[in-house]
Design a protein around this motif. Structure first.
Motif, PDB file in Angstrom:
ATOM      1  N   VAL A  16      16.665 -49.551  86.243  1.00  0.00           N
ATOM      2  CA  VAL A  16      17.262 -50.106  85.027  1.00  0.00           C
ATOM      3  C   VAL A  16      16.793 -49.276  83.833  1.00  0.00           C
ATOM      4  O   VAL A  16      15.593 -49.181  83.571  1.00  0.00           O
ATOM      5  CB  VAL A  16      16.856 -51.589  84.834  1.00  0.00           C
ATOM      6  N   PRO A  17      17.737 -48.653  83.101  1.00  0.00           N
ATOM      7  CA  PRO A  17      17.374 -47.905  81.900  1.00  0.00           C
ATOM      8  C   PRO A  17      16.841 -48.864  80.826  1.00  0.00           C
ATOM      9  O   PRO A  17      17.326 -49.986  80.693  1.00  0.00           O
ATOM     10  CB  PRO A  17      18.689 -47.276  81.442  1.00  0.00           C
ATOM     11  N   VAL A  18      15.826 -48.405  80.067  1.00  0.00           N
ATOM     12  CA  VAL A  18      15.229 -49.228  79.012  1.00  0.00           C
ATOM     13  C   VAL A  18      15.413 -48.526  77.666  1.00  0.00           C
ATOM     14  O   VAL A  18      15.060 -47.349  77.515  1.00  0.00           O
ATOM     15  CB  VAL A  18      13.730 -49.482  79.273  1.00  0.00           C
ATOM     16  N   VAL A  19      15.959 -49.268  76.713  1.00  0.00           N
ATOM     17  CA  VAL A  19      16.212 -48.768  75.369  1.00  0.00           C
ATOM     18  C   VAL A  19      15.251 -49.453  74.409  1.00  0.00           C
ATOM     19  O   VAL A  19      15.073 -50.676  74.465  1.00  0.00           O
ATOM     20  CB  VAL A  19      17.675 -49.075  74.964  1.00  0.00           C
ATOM     21  N   ASP A  20      14.608 -48.675  73.538  1.00  0.00           N
ATOM     22  CA  ASP A  20      13.744 -49.228  72.495  1.00  0.00           C
ATOM     23  C   ASP A  20      14.646 -49.602  71.323  1.00  0.00           C
ATOM     24  O   ASP A  20      15.165 -48.732  70.627  1.00  0.00           O
ATOM     25  CB  ASP A  20      12.696 -48.197  72.081  1.00  0.00           C
ATOM     26  N   MET A  21      14.851 -50.894  71.116  1.00  0.00           N
ATOM     27  CA  MET A  21      15.761 -51.350  70.063  1.00  0.00           C
ATOM     28  C   MET A  21      15.273 -50.962  68.670  1.00  0.00           C
ATOM     29  O   MET A  21      16.078 -50.750  67.764  1.00  0.00           O
ATOM     30  CB  MET A  21      15.970 -52.866  70.159  1.00  0.00           C
ATOM     31  N   ARG A  22      13.950 -50.843  68.492  1.00  0.00           N
ATOM     32  CA  ARG A  22      13.424 -50.396  67.195  1.00  0.00           C
ATOM     33  C   ARG A  22      13.958 -48.998  66.873  1.00  0.00           C
ATOM     34  O   ARG A  22      14.445 -48.747  65.778  1.00  0.00           O
ATOM     35  CB  ARG A  22      11.897 -50.335  67.224  1.00  0.00           C
ATOM     36  N   LEU A  23      13.832 -48.099  67.838  1.00  0.00           N
ATOM     37  CA  LEU A  23      14.270 -46.720  67.610  1.00  0.00           C
ATOM     38  C   LEU A  23      15.793 -46.639  67.499  1.00  0.00           C
ATOM     39  O   LEU A  23      16.323 -45.858  66.703  1.00  0.00           O
ATOM     40  CB  LEU A  23      13.765 -45.806  68.729  1.00  0.00           C
ATOM     41  N   LYS A  24      16.502 -47.460  68.270  1.00  0.00           N
ATOM     42  CA  LYS A  24      17.962 -47.467  68.201  1.00  0.00           C
ATOM     43  C   LYS A  24      18.434 -47.867  66.810  1.00  0.00           C
ATOM     44  O   LYS A  24      19.417 -47.349  66.300  1.00  0.00           O
ATOM     45  CB  LYS A  24      18.531 -48.424  69.266  1.00  0.00           C
ATOM     46  N   PHE A  25      17.713 -48.788  66.173  1.00  0.00           N
ATOM     47  CA  PHE A  25      18.082 -49.260  64.840  1.00  0.00           C
ATOM     48  C   PHE A  25      17.323 -48.533  63.730  1.00  0.00           C
ATOM     49  O   PHE A  25      17.282 -48.999  62.593  1.00  0.00           O
ATOM     50  CB  PHE A  25      17.855 -50.769  64.713  1.00  0.00           C
ATOM     51  N   ALA A  26      16.694 -47.392  64.062  1.00  0.00           N
ATOM     52  CA  ALA A  26      15.970 -46.562  63.083  1.00  0.00           C
ATOM     53  C   ALA A  26      14.858 -47.343  62.372  1.00  0.00           C
ATOM     54  O   ALA A  26      14.647 -47.200  61.174  1.00  0.00           O
ATOM     55  CB  ALA A  26      16.941 -45.938  62.081  1.00  0.00           C
ATOM     56  N   ILE A  27      14.160 -48.178  63.131  1.00  0.00           N
ATOM     57  CA  ILE A  27      12.968 -48.875  62.632  1.00  0.00           C
ATOM     58  C   ILE A  27      11.784 -48.110  63.201  1.00  0.00           C
ATOM     59  O   ILE A  27      11.827 -47.646  64.341  1.00  0.00           O
ATOM     60  CB  ILE A  27      12.943 -50.346  63.118  1.00  0.00           C
ATOM     61  N   ASP A  28      10.731 -47.978  62.421  1.00  0.00           N
ATOM     62  CA  ASP A  28       9.564 -47.226  62.882  1.00  0.00           C
ATOM     63  C   ASP A  28       9.061 -47.754  64.225  1.00  0.00           C
ATOM     64  O   ASP A  28       9.004 -48.965  64.449  1.00  0.00           O
ATOM     65  CB  ASP A  28       8.413 -47.329  61.874  1.00  0.00           C
ATOM     66  N   ALA A  29       8.682 -46.820  65.081  1.00  0.00           N
ATOM     67  CA  ALA A  29       8.097 -47.200  66.375  1.00  0.00           C
ATOM     68  C   ALA A  29       6.753 -47.865  66.112  1.00  0.00           C
ATOM     69  O   ALA A  29       6.122 -47.637  65.078  1.00  0.00           O
ATOM     70  CB  ALA A  29       7.916 -45.968  67.243  1.00  0.00           C
ATOM     71  N   THR A  30       6.318 -48.682  67.037  1.00  0.00           N
ATOM     72  CA  THR A  30       5.046 -49.361  66.898  1.00  0.00           C
ATOM     73  C   THR A  30       4.375 -49.443  68.257  1.00  0.00           C
ATOM     74  O   THR A  30       5.013 -49.235  69.292  1.00  0.00           O
ATOM     75  CB  THR A  30       5.229 -50.769  66.292  1.00  0.00           C
ATOM     76  N   GLU A  31       3.093 -49.764  68.234  1.00  0.00           N
ATOM     77  CA  GLU A  31       2.365 -49.950  69.493  1.00  0.00           C
ATOM     78  C   GLU A  31       2.866 -51.209  70.179  1.00  0.00           C
ATOM     79  O   GLU A  31       3.215 -52.184  69.525  1.00  0.00           O
ATOM     80  CB  GLU A  31       0.866 -50.095  69.207  1.00  0.00           C
ATOM     81  N   ASN A  32       2.877 -51.172  71.492  1.00  0.00           N
ATOM     82  CA  ASN A  32       3.244 -52.369  72.240  1.00  0.00           C
ATOM     83  C   ASN A  32       2.131 -53.402  72.113  1.00  0.00           C
ATOM     84  O   ASN A  32       0.964 -53.043  72.014  1.00  0.00           O
ATOM     85  CB  ASN A  32       3.470 -52.023  73.712  1.00  0.00           C
ATOM     86  N   THR A  33       2.513 -54.662  72.103  1.00  0.00           N
ATOM     87  CA  THR A  33       1.543 -55.757  72.013  1.00  0.00           C
ATOM     88  C   THR A  33       1.729 -56.670  73.227  1.00  0.00           C
ATOM     89  O   THR A  33       2.618 -56.435  74.056  1.00  0.00           O
ATOM     90  CB  THR A  33       1.753 -56.591  70.733  1.00  0.00           C
ATOM     91  N   VAL A  34       0.949 -57.737  73.285  1.00  0.00           N
ATOM     92  CA  VAL A  34       1.107 -58.705  74.381  1.00  0.00           C
ATOM     93  C   VAL A  34       2.467 -59.390  74.318  1.00  0.00           C
ATOM     94  O   VAL A  34       2.946 -59.917  75.315  1.00  0.00           O
ATOM     95  CB  VAL A  34      -0.014 -59.780  74.381  1.00  0.00           C
ATOM     96  N   ASN A  35       3.104 -59.373  73.135  1.00  0.00           N
ATOM     97  CA  ASN A  35       4.413 -60.014  72.978  1.00  0.00           C
ATOM     98  C   ASN A  35       5.583 -59.088  73.276  1.00  0.00           C
ATOM     99  O   ASN A  35       6.716 -59.555  73.392  1.00  0.00           O
ATOM    100  CB  ASN A  35       4.565 -60.559  71.554  1.00  0.00           C
ATOM    101  N   THR A  36       5.329 -57.779  73.370  1.00  0.00           N
ATOM    102  CA  THR A  36       6.417 -56.833  73.648  1.00  0.00           C
ATOM    103  C   THR A  36       7.074 -57.206  74.975  1.00  0.00           C
ATOM    104  O   THR A  36       6.388 -57.512  75.946  1.00  0.00           O
ATOM    105  CB  THR A  36       5.876 -55.386  73.706  1.00  0.00           C
ATOM    106  N   CYS A  37       8.405 -57.200  74.992  1.00  0.00           N
ATOM    107  CA  CYS A  37       9.109 -57.603  76.202  1.00  0.00           C
ATOM    108  C   CYS A  37      10.356 -56.753  76.389  1.00  0.00           C
ATOM    109  O   CYS A  37      10.752 -55.993  75.506  1.00  0.00           O
ATOM    110  CB  CYS A  37       9.469 -59.080  76.131  1.00  0.00           C
ATOM    111  N   ILE A  38      10.939 -56.892  77.549  1.00  0.00           N
ATOM    112  CA  ILE A  38      12.174 -56.195  77.874  1.00  0.00           C
ATOM    113  C   ILE A  38      13.212 -57.262  78.223  1.00  0.00           C
ATOM    114  O   ILE A  38      13.015 -58.049  79.155  1.00  0.00           O
ATOM    115  CB  ILE A  38      11.981 -55.215  79.047  1.00  0.00           C
ATOM    116  N   ILE A  39      14.284 -57.288  77.443  1.00  0.00           N
ATOM    117  CA  ILE A  39      15.369 -58.241  77.667  1.00  0.00           C
ATOM    118  C   ILE A  39      16.404 -57.532  78.544  1.00  0.00           C
ATOM    119  O   ILE A  39      16.957 -56.507  78.148  1.00  0.00           O
ATOM    120  CB  ILE A  39      15.999 -58.683  76.328  1.00  0.00           C
ATOM    121  N   ILE A  40      16.626 -58.056  79.727  1.00  0.00           N
ATOM    122  CA  ILE A  40      17.604 -57.462  80.638  1.00  0.00           C
ATOM    123  C   ILE A  40      18.981 -58.019  80.276  1.00  0.00           C
ATOM    124  O   ILE A  40      19.197 -59.228  80.311  1.00  0.00           O
ATOM    125  CB  ILE A  40      17.269 -57.762  82.116  1.00  0.00           C
ATOM    126  N   VAL A  41      19.892 -57.111  79.880  1.00  0.00           N
ATOM    127  CA  VAL A  41      21.213 -57.522  79.410  1.00  0.00           C
ATOM    128  C   VAL A  41      22.316 -56.841  80.207  1.00  0.00           C
ATOM    129  O   VAL A  41      22.099 -55.804  80.832  1.00  0.00           O
ATOM    130  CB  VAL A  41      21.399 -57.197  77.897  1.00  0.00           C
TER     131      VAL A  41
END
Length: 169
Positions: free
Chosen positions: A59-84
């Motif tokens: 399954v390919p994974v897209v970073d929605m922050r980067l897709k929307f031109a929002i600064d990248a950030t470190e992953n946290t315990v809340n970071t998740c992957i929504i399978i759509v």
């Protein structure tokens, strides 16, 4: 629940990117995963983080922050992957959308949703289905089928096909 009670209301999965709240139609969401190791695929766009193994499927994974031109950030315990499920020319592609956190499943009535803002010809907003309002907070309702261009999704499908051929060959 009676069908007449929920007529018109749509359920959305809300998630955050930076300090903003976004929503996806729950019908497009298969599941939400805790963040896991993503295998980088060379020569893909920056927003394409790589691929994950989901029960034997690539399954390919897209970073929605980067897709929307929002600064990248470190992953946290809340970071998740929504399978759509994304509809590309009538064909369903399964994609992982990386988000800062998932909030809740929310029911919004049509009268709680405003049309997307008109920002001008140069700004692309066709992927925003509408602006939901809850209390004093706006929620950007996304049309997941329109977030990615045909070329971008063709590249995602090509990666999926290439990796499937390698793993099957």
């Amino acid at each position: 629940m009676e069908g007449s009670q929920i007529e018109g209301a749509t359920q959305y999965l809300t998630f955050t990117l930076d300090e903003e709240v976004f929503a996806l139609d729950i019908g497009k969401v298969r599941e939400v995963l805790d963040y896991t190791t993503v295998t980088k695929v060379p020569q893909t766009p920056d927003f394409m983080r790589g691929v994950i193994n989901l029960r034997g499927n690539v399954v390919p994974v897209v970073d929605m922050r980067l897709k929307f031109a929002i600064d990248a950030t470190e992953n946290t315990v809340n970071t998740c992957i929504i399978i759509v499920e994304v509809d590309v020319d009538g064909e369903i592609t399964i994609l992982g959308a990386m988000a800062d956190s998932v909030q809740e499943v929310l029911d919004l009535e049509p009268d709680q949703i405003e049309p997307p803002p008109r920002i001008g010809a140069r700004m692309r907003t066709d992927f925003i289905r509408g602006m939901g309002k809850r209390d004093e907070q706006f929620i950007m309702i996304l049309d997941i089928d329109r977030i990615f261009s045909g070329e971008e999704l063709a590249a995602v499908q090509a990666i999926d096909d290439d990796i499937s051929q390698v793993s099957n060959g």
